[in-house]
Design an enzyme around this catalytic site. Structure first.
Site, short mmCIF file in Angstrom:
data_model
loop_
_atom_site.label_atom_id
_atom_site.label_comp_id
_atom_site.label_asym_id
_atom_site.label_seq_id
_atom_site.Cartn_x
_atom_site.Cartn_y
_atom_site.Cartn_z
N ASP A 1 12.56 -13.54 9.63
CA ASP A 1 13.60 -14.54 9.34
C ASP A 1 14.54 -14.04 8.23
O ASP A 1 15.75 -14.29 8.29
CB ASP A 1 12.96 -15.86 8.91
CG ASP A 1 12.32 -16.61 10.08
OD1 ASP A 1 12.56 -16.22 11.25
OD2 ASP A 1 11.58 -17.58 9.81
N ASN B 1 0.81 -1.24 0.00
CA ASN B 1 0.00 0.00 0.00
C ASN B 1 0.83 1.28 0.00
O ASN B 1 0.28 2.37 -0.11
CB ASN B 1 -1.00 0.02 1.18
CG ASN B 1 -1.96 -1.14 1.13
OD1 ASN B 1 -2.62 -1.32 0.11
ND2 ASN B 1 -2.02 -1.94 2.17
N GLU C 1 14.57 -0.22 10.11
CA GLU C 1 13.10 -0.24 10.00
C GLU C 1 12.59 1.20 10.07
O GLU C 1 12.93 1.94 11.00
CB GLU C 1 12.53 -1.07 11.16
CG GLU C 1 11.02 -1.09 11.21
CD GLU C 1 10.50 -1.86 12.43
OE1 GLU C 1 11.29 -2.53 13.14
OE2 GLU C 1 9.28 -1.77 12.69
N TYR D 1 -0.23 9.67 6.70
CA TYR D 1 1.03 9.38 6.00
C TYR D 1 1.61 10.57 5.25
O TYR D 1 2.69 10.47 4.69
CB TYR D 1 0.83 8.20 5.04
CG TYR D 1 0.42 6.92 5.76
CD1 TYR D 1 1.28 6.34 6.70
CD2 TYR D 1 -0.82 6.33 5.55
CE1 TYR D 1 0.92 5.18 7.38
CE2 TYR D 1 -1.20 5.19 6.23
CZ TYR D 1 -0.33 4.62 7.14
OH TYR D 1 -0.69 3.48 7.83
N ARG E 1 -3.13 8.06 0.00
CA ARG E 1 -3.56 7.13 1.05
C ARG E 1 -3.53 7.83 2.42
O ARG E 1 -2.46 8.17 2.91
CB ARG E 1 -2.61 5.93 1.08
CG ARG E 1 -2.89 4.95 2.18
CD ARG E 1 -1.75 3.96 2.36
NE ARG E 1 -2.03 3.05 3.44
CZ ARG E 1 -1.11 2.35 4.09
NH1 ARG E 1 0.17 2.46 3.73
NH2 ARG E 1 -1.44 1.56 5.07
N SER F 1 4.46 6.94 9.99
CA SER F 1 3.71 7.26 11.21
C SER F 1 4.40 6.63 12.41
O SER F 1 5.40 5.91 12.26
CB SER F 1 2.28 6.71 11.08
OG SER F 1 2.30 5.29 11.08
N ASN G 1 10.59 -0.26 5.02
CA ASN G 1 9.25 0.00 5.55
C ASN G 1 8.38 -1.14 5.06
O ASN G 1 7.89 -1.12 3.92
CB ASN G 1 8.71 1.35 5.10
CG ASN G 1 7.36 1.66 5.77
OD1 ASN G 1 6.76 0.78 6.40
ND2 ASN G 1 6.90 2.89 5.64
N HIS H 1 3.77 -6.08 11.17
CA HIS H 1 3.03 -6.54 12.34
C HIS H 1 2.60 -8.00 12.23
O HIS H 1 1.93 -8.52 13.13
CB HIS H 1 1.78 -5.66 12.53
CG HIS H 1 2.07 -4.20 12.37
ND1 HIS H 1 2.97 -3.53 13.17
CD2 HIS H 1 1.63 -3.27 11.47
CE1 HIS H 1 3.03 -2.25 12.79
NE2 HIS H 1 2.23 -2.08 11.75
N ARG I 1 -0.86 -2.47 15.83
CA ARG I 1 0.37 -1.93 15.23
C ARG I 1 1.51 -1.82 16.25
O ARG I 1 2.60 -1.39 15.92
CB ARG I 1 0.11 -0.55 14.63
CG ARG I 1 -0.88 -0.57 13.49
CD ARG I 1 -1.01 0.82 12.85
NE ARG I 1 -2.27 0.95 12.16
CZ ARG I 1 -2.51 0.51 10.92
NH1 ARG I 1 -1.55 -0.03 10.21
NH2 ARG I 1 -3.70 0.66 10.36
N ARG J 1 -0.79 4.38 17.61
CA ARG J 1 -1.97 4.03 16.82
C ARG J 1 -2.65 2.77 17.40
O ARG J 1 -2.51 2.49 18.59
CB ARG J 1 -1.56 3.86 15.35
CG ARG J 1 -0.95 5.16 14.78
CD ARG J 1 -0.53 4.99 13.34
NE ARG J 1 -1.66 4.68 12.49
CZ ARG J 1 -1.55 4.21 11.24
NH1 ARG J 1 -0.34 4.04 10.71
NH2 ARG J 1 -2.62 3.96 10.53
#
Ligand code: DQA
Length: 159
Positions: free
Chosen positions: A90, A12, A101, A24, A19, A105, A77, A83, A114, A110
């Site tokens: 792995d 997404n 990472e 975002y 979005r 947001s 990302n 999640h 999440r 949230r």
């Protein structure tokens, strides 16, 4: 090929810009990738950018990054797969290049689902809640980890 950072965006995130812009922001995926390329160039690095809505494709991209001697690190990302994905957990563990990472947001502020990241325990650093800037910080950190000498420039992204 020049030393480079792999910027890996999950499901997404191809819709960035339209979005849920209140969450975002209005920067598009192209803006994110351009910003990463600009930050990388400031450190004498290049970027390769991959976006996929498919978990296995993200696993493949991590494995390829890990097998490529020119790759100095990965900005990841994983979006919603953060999640849920033992496979991405792995894959990060299976490669030895540093992985940062990133979340636009702050997932901890949230919904409860999440708050768990399958990636945070196995990555080198986590940057969340800084919007598009977070990607730039991640590139800067990878450059610091690998000891590039340039990078004194401080600019801000569009959007
Ligand atoms: C996200 C946060 C995730 O919880 C969400 O599923 C995303 C985007 C972020 O960048 O803030 O798709 O990774």
């Amino acid at each position: 090929m020049a030393r480079r950072v792999v910027v890996l965006n999950g499901p997404n995130l191809n819709l960035l810009g339209t979005r849920e812009p209140h969450i975002y922001g209005t920067a598009t995926l192209a803006d994110v990738e351009t910003w990463c390329a600009e930050r990388a160039a400031a450190h004498g690095l290049e970027v390769s950018c991959v976006q996929s809505n498919h978990e296995g494709a993200l696993v493949d991209a991590l494995q390829e990054a890990g097998a490529d001697a020119d790759v100095v690190g990965v900005v990841l990302n994983a979006a919603a797969y953060t999640h849920t994905s033992v496979a991405l957990h792995d894959a990060v563990k299976a490669i030895s290049v540093p992985v940062i990472e990133v979340h636009l947001s702050n997932p901890h502020a949230r919904e409860a689902f999440r708050h768990t990241s399958y990636l945070s325990p196995v990555v080198d650093a986590v940057i969340a809640g800084a919007g598009i800037h977070g990607y730039g910080y991640a590139v800067d950190h990878l450059a610091a980890l690998v000891g590039t000498t340039a990078g004194a420039t401080t600019t801000t992204p569009e959007g």
